[in-house]
Write a protein that holds these residues in place. Structure first.
Motif, PDB file in Angstrom:
ATOM      1  N   GLU A  34      35.666  45.671  73.408  1.00  0.00           N
ATOM      2  CA  GLU A  34      34.255  45.367  73.153  1.00  0.00           C
ATOM      3  C   GLU A  34      33.336  46.180  74.067  1.00  0.00           C
ATOM      4  O   GLU A  34      32.332  46.744  73.607  1.00  0.00           O
ATOM      5  CB  GLU A  34      33.999  43.869  73.344  1.00  0.00           C
ATOM      6  CG  GLU A  34      32.574  43.448  72.989  1.00  0.00           C
ATOM      7  CD  GLU A  34      32.354  41.957  73.123  1.00  0.00           C
ATOM      8  OE1 GLU A  34      31.210  41.511  72.899  1.00  0.00           O
ATOM      9  OE2 GLU A  34      33.318  41.226  73.443  1.00  0.00           O
ATOM     10  N   THR A  35      33.662  46.248  75.361  1.00  0.00           N
ATOM     11  CA  THR A  35      32.816  47.017  76.295  1.00  0.00           C
ATOM     12  C   THR A  35      32.847  48.506  75.957  1.00  0.00           C
ATOM     13  O   THR A  35      31.856  49.212  76.156  1.00  0.00           O
ATOM     14  CB  THR A  35      33.277  46.809  77.746  1.00  0.00           C
ATOM     15  OG1 THR A  35      34.664  47.152  77.861  1.00  0.00           O
ATOM     16  CG2 THR A  35      33.092  45.361  78.176  1.00  0.00           C
ATOM     17  N   THR A  36      33.978  48.977  75.441  1.00  0.00           N
ATOM     18  CA  THR A  36      34.072  50.384  75.028  1.00  0.00           C
ATOM     19  C   THR A  36      33.079  50.686  73.913  1.00  0.00           C
ATOM     20  O   THR A  36      32.361  51.694  73.962  1.00  0.00           O
ATOM     21  CB  THR A  36      35.506  50.702  74.540  1.00  0.00           C
ATOM     22  OG1 THR A  36      36.411  50.593  75.639  1.00  0.00           O
ATOM     23  CG2 THR A  36      35.585  52.103  73.963  1.00  0.00           C
ATOM     24  N   ILE A  37      33.041  49.817  72.909  1.00  0.00           N
ATOM     25  CA  ILE A  37      32.114  50.010  71.786  1.00  0.00           C
ATOM     26  C   ILE A  37      30.664  49.959  72.275  1.00  0.00           C
ATOM     27  O   ILE A  37      29.816  50.766  71.863  1.00  0.00           O
ATOM     28  CB  ILE A  37      32.349  48.943  70.694  1.00  0.00           C
ATOM     29  CG1 ILE A  37      33.789  49.024  70.165  1.00  0.00           C
ATOM     30  CG2 ILE A  37      31.354  49.112  69.560  1.00  0.00           C
ATOM     31  CD1 ILE A  37      34.174  50.367  69.592  1.00  0.00           C
ATOM     32  N   GLN A  38      30.361  49.036  73.190  1.00  0.00           N
ATOM     33  CA  GLN A  38      29.008  48.929  73.738  1.00  0.00           C
ATOM     34  C   GLN A  38      28.613  50.209  74.469  1.00  0.00           C
ATOM     35  O   GLN A  38      27.487  50.701  74.325  1.00  0.00           O
ATOM     36  CB  GLN A  38      28.920  47.726  74.680  1.00  0.00           C
ATOM     37  CG  GLN A  38      29.018  46.376  73.970  1.00  0.00           C
ATOM     38  CD  GLN A  38      29.085  45.211  74.935  1.00  0.00           C
ATOM     39  OE1 GLN A  38      29.170  45.385  76.156  1.00  0.00           O
ATOM     40  NE2 GLN A  38      29.066  43.987  74.400  1.00  0.00           N
ATOM     41  N   GLU A  39      29.552  50.748  75.258  1.00  0.00           N
ATOM     42  CA  GLU A  39      29.272  51.992  75.989  1.00  0.00           C
ATOM     43  C   GLU A  39      29.019  53.147  75.035  1.00  0.00           C
ATOM     44  O   GLU A  39      28.103  53.954  75.247  1.00  0.00           O
ATOM     45  CB  GLU A  39      30.448  52.341  76.907  1.00  0.00           C
ATOM     46  CG  GLU A  39      30.494  51.548  78.197  1.00  0.00           C
ATOM     47  CD  GLU A  39      31.536  52.118  79.145  1.00  0.00           C
ATOM     48  OE1 GLU A  39      31.397  53.289  79.553  1.00  0.00           O
ATOM     49  OE2 GLU A  39      32.492  51.390  79.463  1.00  0.00           O
ATOM     50  N   LEU A  40      29.820  53.240  73.974  1.00  0.00           N
ATOM     51  CA  LEU A  40      29.631  54.319  73.005  1.00  0.00           C
ATOM     52  C   LEU A  40      28.268  54.220  72.331  1.00  0.00           C
ATOM     53  O   LEU A  40      27.597  55.239  72.115  1.00  0.00           O
ATOM     54  CB  LEU A  40      30.750  54.286  71.959  1.00  0.00           C
ATOM     55  CG  LEU A  40      32.145  54.706  72.446  1.00  0.00           C
ATOM     56  CD1 LEU A  40      33.194  54.421  71.378  1.00  0.00           C
ATOM     57  CD2 LEU A  40      32.164  56.187  72.817  1.00  0.00           C
ATOM     58  N   HIS A  41      27.841  53.001  72.014  1.00  0.00           N
ATOM     59  CA  HIS A  41      26.531  52.817  71.383  1.00  0.00           C
ATOM     60  C   HIS A  41      25.406  53.194  72.345  1.00  0.00           C
ATOM     61  O   HIS A  41      24.391  53.774  71.928  1.00  0.00           O
ATOM     62  CB  HIS A  41      26.379  51.372  70.911  1.00  0.00           C
ATOM     63  CG  HIS A  41      27.265  51.032  69.753  1.00  0.00           C
ATOM     64  ND1 HIS A  41      27.481  49.740  69.315  1.00  0.00           N
ATOM     65  CD2 HIS A  41      27.999  51.822  68.925  1.00  0.00           C
ATOM     66  CE1 HIS A  41      28.289  49.757  68.269  1.00  0.00           C
ATOM     67  NE2 HIS A  41      28.628  51.001  68.029  1.00  0.00           N
ATOM     68  N   LYS A  42      25.572  52.900  73.638  1.00  0.00           N
ATOM     69  CA  LYS A  42      24.572  53.299  74.635  1.00  0.00           C
ATOM     70  C   LYS A  42      24.474  54.815  74.739  1.00  0.00           C
ATOM     71  O   LYS A  42      23.432  55.356  75.109  1.00  0.00           O
ATOM     72  CB  LYS A  42      24.920  52.699  75.998  1.00  0.00           C
ATOM     73  CG  LYS A  42      24.699  51.195  76.096  1.00  0.00           C
ATOM     74  CD  LYS A  42      25.120  50.664  77.458  1.00  0.00           C
ATOM     75  CE  LYS A  42      24.953  49.149  77.532  1.00  0.00           C
ATOM     76  NZ  LYS A  42      25.437  48.612  78.836  1.00  0.00           N
ATOM     77  N   MET A  43      25.569  55.502  74.424  1.00  0.00           N
ATOM     78  CA  MET A  43      25.601  56.962  74.471  1.00  0.00           C
ATOM     79  C   MET A  43      25.156  57.573  73.138  1.00  0.00           C
ATOM     80  O   MET A  43      25.294  58.780  72.926  1.00  0.00           O
ATOM     81  CB  MET A  43      27.015  57.440  74.816  1.00  0.00           C
ATOM     82  CG  MET A  43      27.528  56.933  76.154  1.00  0.00           C
ATOM     83  SD  MET A  43      29.317  57.160  76.369  1.00  0.00           S
ATOM     84  CE  MET A  43      29.391  58.865  76.829  1.00  0.00           C
ATOM     85  N   ASN A  44      24.633  56.718  72.241  1.00  0.00           N
ATOM     86  CA  ASN A  44      24.183  57.144  70.908  1.00  0.00           C
ATOM     87  C   ASN A  44      25.323  57.721  70.065  1.00  0.00           C
ATOM     88  O   ASN A  44      25.136  58.671  69.296  1.00  0.00           O
ATOM     89  CB  ASN A  44      23.044  58.162  71.022  1.00  0.00           C
ATOM     90  CG  ASN A  44      21.795  57.556  71.609  1.00  0.00           C
ATOM     91  OD1 ASN A  44      21.431  56.423  71.292  1.00  0.00           O
ATOM     92  ND2 ASN A  44      21.137  58.288  72.500  1.00  0.00           N
ATOM     93  N   VAL A  45      26.498  57.157  70.235  1.00  0.00           N
ATOM     94  CA  VAL A  45      27.660  57.556  69.438  1.00  0.00           C
ATOM     95  C   VAL A  45      27.972  56.434  68.447  1.00  0.00           C
ATOM     96  O   VAL A  45      28.121  55.281  68.834  1.00  0.00           O
ATOM     97  CB  VAL A  45      28.893  57.814  70.334  1.00  0.00           C
ATOM     98  CG1 VAL A  45      30.119  58.140  69.481  1.00  0.00           C
ATOM     99  CG2 VAL A  45      28.611  58.941  71.317  1.00  0.00           C
ATOM    100  N   LYS A  46      28.039  56.774  67.172  1.00  0.00           N
ATOM    101  CA  LYS A  46      28.360  55.782  66.146  1.00  0.00           C
ATOM    102  C   LYS A  46      29.851  55.454  66.184  1.00  0.00           C
ATOM    103  O   LYS A  46      30.672  56.289  66.575  1.00  0.00           O
ATOM    104  CB  LYS A  46      27.982  56.310  64.763  1.00  0.00           C
ATOM    105  CG  LYS A  46      26.495  56.568  64.577  1.00  0.00           C
ATOM    106  CD  LYS A  46      26.223  57.149  63.204  1.00  0.00           C
ATOM    107  CE  LYS A  46      24.749  57.496  63.028  1.00  0.00           C
ATOM    108  NZ  LYS A  46      24.495  58.131  61.712  1.00  0.00           N
TER     109      LYS A  46
END
Length: 659
Positions: free
Chosen positions: A489-501
């Protein structure tokens, strides 16, 4: 300067790697020998520069205090002696390059500039320019040697000798002489030299050399242990399964050593640019010397010749040629230190600008450790016999689900005879058993493919379901569950913060995929996909002009890995095929490494462009000053060697930066 030629030939054939935990472990004899050789060679490389510096310093003192007798031929010979230790290797390489047809090299530029200074009787400047250039080359050489040393030390982490159990005796044997099937006895604190399986009940290992994680990994009887692991506590016996040269550690080292063969676009551009840039500045230097003859009333050849020499020194492209590869080496090294293997700087560059991360479910976002939850066999069928059939056919598969079934059911019935076993990608398995009975074990799509009806509402399940059919009849199912990884879950959150879909693709039931997707928060998810369906989904994403990284096991998803811009494998301590097929391997199977490798890629790209901008800015300024006669050889040295050193130091930051 002894190894200057080798350095220039090989400086772009070396990659950085990191030896985790090395300082905390007792070095082997091999490590001691490598370190001793490295330290001695480092001392020797400074001797020519020191000799030149001493002679230059003494000559400068003589110029200031004893000019009445320190002049003419005596002064010239003195400075030639000061020049030879640092100048001869450069002139030798320049001549070798000329003979090979490579005319416009930095060696030739430095040779012309310094000999030109001697022609103008500016002996101290000629020696000083070559001396500072030599010092810059030394630091570049040391940076490359350090990278090679790290790889060599990682290789030499394996002990030279091992203890082999022969009956009731323990025999010491050379590691490379150990055969498959022999048993190694590993004491507490010792490193394993070859891959094998644990035959003791339980043992804990430090796996930092392979995964970048110092957290102990507890292994039980029958589990795989790899070369480079360190036994933490109890005495352990390991049965060797792989030759010394074919161990996982050897393959990782080979991977790292070959990484630099795949250059990033920035590296390729700079190399092409340097081939054009160098002859252009030689022509400009010639123009600076000759054109004023036609434009200036009082043309003084030596004055304009000196300006041309300054221009040549400034124009040397070494700051760009060495600092950019070192920047990428630093990124690859930083990744390896965190348990991420990158097969080339081009993939590091690609991850820096990735727009969409597409992930498999099992083993990527979930633990991949399945447990049987329910066995439902329809009335009228013998439960034990059916389970024996399922256990036998699943024993022919390496899928985690097959492992879960085997763990639940135990020993395989040896009396059963299997024939025509087939694994159908995306569906399951089929075989004939016991007097030509056809058995199917897989998902419900496998039953539909064979036109077998079933009376189960598959949409009601939130677990993975394995359907069973014998002789064209549905006989029941087994439900299996898998746990979501803690950091998913934290991985997905980090990717979204980096503007990565983020997109989740899985061959599992849609209800299971929906459940996982809702828990971790991915942007899009798709279930019940065959391998060809995953390919279509990747193509769909690419039609949106988005760069794609696919993260999976790297084996079953080979077509998707090939189609994506970057294929990332959750390699863990798994199969060699995983390492070979992917572009990037995450060794500890932790999803949090996905945003980490993107951060490393972006940081590397920033440092590379900082080096490029720094080199160009300073060179342009000093080139303009040199052409106008406002810069001397000393400013030229800073524009060349000084900028190169600053760029190298900037690149080294990747090795100490935390991600």
């Amino acid at each position: 300067m002894k190894n200057l030629s080798d350095t220039k030939k090989k400086k772009e054939q070396t990659c950085c790697s990191d030896v985790n935990g090395l300082a905390n472990n007792k070095p082997s004899q091999g490590e001691k020998d490598v370190l001793h050789t490295y330290e001695n060679s480092n001392y020797r490389i400074f001797i020519p520069a020191i000799a030149s510096l001493v002679l230059l310093g003494v000559g400068t003192i003589f110029d200031a205090l004893y000019s009445t007798w320190f002049f003419g031929w005596f002064r010239l010979v003195w400075y030639i002696l000061a020049y030879i230790p640092v100048g001869f290797p450069v002139l030798k390489v320049a001549l070798e390059s000329l003979l090979k047809g490579d005319i416009f090299t930095e060696f030739l530029l430095m040779g012309i500039a310094t000999m030109g200074a001697f022609y103008l009787t500016e002996y101290p400047e000629g020696v000083a320019v070559m001396l500072f250039y030599a010092v810059g080359e030394i630091f570049q050489t040391l940076a490359v040697r350090k990278a090679k040393l790290n790889i060599k030390l990682l290789l030499d982490q394996r002990p030279d000798n091992v203890n082999i159990v022969v009956g009731s005796d323990i025999i010491e044997k050379k590691a490379f002489e150990v055969s498959i099937g022999e048993i190694i006895q590993l004491k507490s604190g010792e490193k394993l030299a070859l891959d094998g399986v644990l035959i003791s009940d339980v043992a804990s290992f430090n796996t930092s050399a392979l995964t970048g994680e110092s957290k102990p990994d507890t292994k039980r009887e029958g589990e795989t242990v790899l070369a480079g692991m360190i036994n933490i506590d109890s005495l352990a016996n390991i049965k060797v399964t792989t030759d010394y040269k074919d161990s996982k550690l050897s393959k990782i080292l080979q991977l790292m050593d070959e990484a630099v063969s795949k250059k990033a676009p920035t590296e390729k551009f700079i190399r092409k640019f340097a081939k054009i840039y160098t002859p252009v500045v030689v022509l400009l230097a010639t123009a600076i010397c000759m054109i004023p003859y036609f434009l200036v009333e009082e043309f003084i050849f030596n004055q304009w010749f000196y300006r041309a020499l300054v221009f040549l020194v400034i124009s040397c492209p070494c700051a760009l040629v060495i600092s950019i590869p070192l920047g990428y080496f630093g990124g690859i090294g930083a990744a390896s230190r965190n348990g991420i293997l990158i097969k080339g700087s081009n993939y590091l560059d690609a991850m820096a600008s990735i727009q969409n991360v597409v992930m498999d479910k099992t083993g990527t976002l979930t633990e991949g450790i399945f447990e049987v939850q329910e066995v439902n066999i329809k009335p009228g069928f013998e439960r034990e016999k059916i389970l024996d059939y399922v256990n036998a056919i699943e024993s022919k598969s390496t899928h985690p689900i097959a492992t879960a079934i085997h763990n639940f059911m135990g020993k395989i019935n040896d009396d059963l005879i299997l024939k025509d076993v087939k694994e159908i990608a995306g569906y399951g398995m089929c075989a004939t058993i016991d007097v030509n009975k056809e058995i199917l074990v897989g998902n419900f799509k496998l039953l539909e493919k064979h036109k077998i009806s079933y009376d189960v509402d598959t949409s009601a399940f939130v677990c993975t379901v394995i359907a069973i059919a014998i002789e064209q009849k549905f006989v029941g199912y087994i439900t299996i569950s898998d746990r979501i990884k803690e950091d998913a879950e934290t991985t997905i959150q980090e990717l979204h913060k980096m503007n990565v879909k983020t997109t989740l693709l899985s061959g599992d039931k849609l209800s299971v995929v929906r459940y996982v997707a809702s828990k971790i928060g991915v942007n899009e998810f798709y279930g019940e996909l065959l391998p060809e369906d995953k390919v279509e989904k990747i193509k769909l994403i690419k039609t949106r002009k988005e760069s794609v990284a696919f993260v999976g096991d790297g084996i079953n998803d080979a077509p998707v890995v090939a189609l994506s811009d970057v294929g990332v494998a959750m390699g863990g301590l798994g199969s060699d095929a995983t390492i070979e097929i992917s572009d990037i391997v995450i060794q500890d199977d932790q999803p949090k490494r996905i945003p980490m490798v993107i951060r490393i890629g972006r940081a590397t790209k920033n440092i590379v462009w900082q080096n490029i901008c720094l080199a160009f800015l300073i060179k342009i300024i000093v080139l303009a000053l040199g052409a106008g006669g406002l810069a001397t050889m000393w400013e030229a040295v800073f524009a060349d060697v000084g900028v190169a050193l600053l760029a190298i130091l900037n690149s080294v930051r990747m090795q100490i930066k935390k991600f």
